[in-house]
Design a protein around this motif. Structure first.
Motif, PDB file in Angstrom:
ATOM      1  N   LEU A 156     -19.292  19.501 -12.847  1.00 24.50           N
ATOM      2  CA  LEU A 156     -19.761  20.092 -14.116  1.00 24.50           C
ATOM      3  C   LEU A 156     -21.112  19.648 -14.421  1.00 24.50           C
ATOM      4  O   LEU A 156     -21.210  18.528 -14.582  1.00 24.50           O
ATOM      5  N   VAL A 200     -20.638  23.813 -11.214  1.00 22.05           N
ATOM      6  CA  VAL A 200     -20.125  24.750 -12.459  1.00 22.05           C
ATOM      7  C   VAL A 200     -21.182  24.469 -13.292  1.00 22.05           C
ATOM      8  O   VAL A 200     -20.938  23.234 -13.858  1.00 22.05           O
ATOM      9  N   VAL A 238     -10.889  21.341 -19.964  1.00 20.43           N
ATOM     10  CA  VAL A 238     -10.812  21.465 -18.318  1.00 20.43           C
ATOM     11  C   VAL A 238      -9.330  21.222 -17.911  1.00 20.43           C
ATOM     12  O   VAL A 238      -8.916  22.198 -17.056  1.00 20.43           O
ATOM     13  N   ASP A 249     -16.867  15.397 -14.698  1.00 20.56           N
ATOM     14  CA  ASP A 249     -17.865  15.692 -15.867  1.00 20.56           C
ATOM     15  C   ASP A 249     -18.618  14.657 -16.191  1.00 20.56           C
ATOM     16  O   ASP A 249     -18.195  14.003 -17.320  1.00 20.56           O
ATOM     17  N   ILE A 293     -12.350  16.934 -10.479  1.00 16.74           N
ATOM     18  CA  ILE A 293     -13.441  17.516 -11.268  1.00 16.74           C
ATOM     19  C   ILE A 293     -14.051  16.396 -12.191  1.00 16.74           C
ATOM     20  O   ILE A 293     -13.616  15.940 -12.944  1.00 16.74           O
ATOM     21  N   ILE A 305     -18.569  24.994 -20.403  1.00 18.77           N
ATOM     22  CA  ILE A 305     -17.087  25.102 -19.488  1.00 18.77           C
ATOM     23  C   ILE A 305     -16.331  26.064 -20.131  1.00 18.77           C
ATOM     24  O   ILE A 305     -16.006  26.336 -21.088  1.00 18.77           O
ATOM     25  N   LEU A 364     -15.126  28.248 -14.560  1.00 17.32           N
ATOM     26  CA  LEU A 364     -14.410  26.861 -13.775  1.00 17.32           C
ATOM     27  C   LEU A 364     -13.074  27.580 -12.798  1.00 17.32           C
ATOM     28  O   LEU A 364     -13.008  27.204 -11.742  1.00 17.32           O
TER      29      LEU A 364
END
Length: 134
Positions: A90, A110, A24, A58, A56, A114, A119
């Motif tokens: 994510l 998203v 990422v 995750d 972001i 990934i 992204l």
């Protein structure tokens, strides 16, 4: 990935997987932004000190740190007129019924896997909504 001490990162990547954090971060850097990764337990402190423009997340839906982070992000966004930081989640799915509680602070979901193709447009969309802050 740490940034220089005098410049806060534009993007904070929060997650438990080191590998996903690297992937990422590279995508974020490809978009022309600085990135920093953090474990969920350290993220609350970094949200206050670094003041990222994009976060972001995750995290799995059942992660216990997730609800506290959503609350912190909601409080931080409420004090800013442009709803910063922008939040990208994510997830294993984009089904709204499967998104964890706290979804009102999430701007874009998203789906995994990934990839740059998934992204980077999400990052650009959040940048366009809140203005460019490289």
């Amino acid at each position: 990935m740490a940034c220089s001490a005098n410049k806060a990162p534009a993007v904070l990547v929060i997650g438990r997987s080191t590998i996903n954090g690297v992937v990422v971060s590279r995508i974020v850097e490809r978009a022309g932004l600085r990135a920093r990764t953090a474990l969920p337990e350290l993220a609350a402190h970094l949200l206050e000190t670094d003041l990222p423009s994009i976060v972001i997340l995750d995290l799995p839906a059942d992660d216990p740190a997730g609800s506290a982070l959503f609350e912190r992000l909601g409080a931080q966004r409420a004090t800013h007129d442009r709803a910063l930081p922008g939040v990208i989640l994510l997830s294993a799915t984009t089904d709204p019924t499967q998104v964890p509680t706290g979804a009102p602070v999430v701007d874009i979901v998203v789906a995994r896997p990934i990839t740059v193709d998934r992204l980077q447009p999400a990052i650009e969309a959040v940048r366009a909504r809140n203005g460019d802050y490289g």
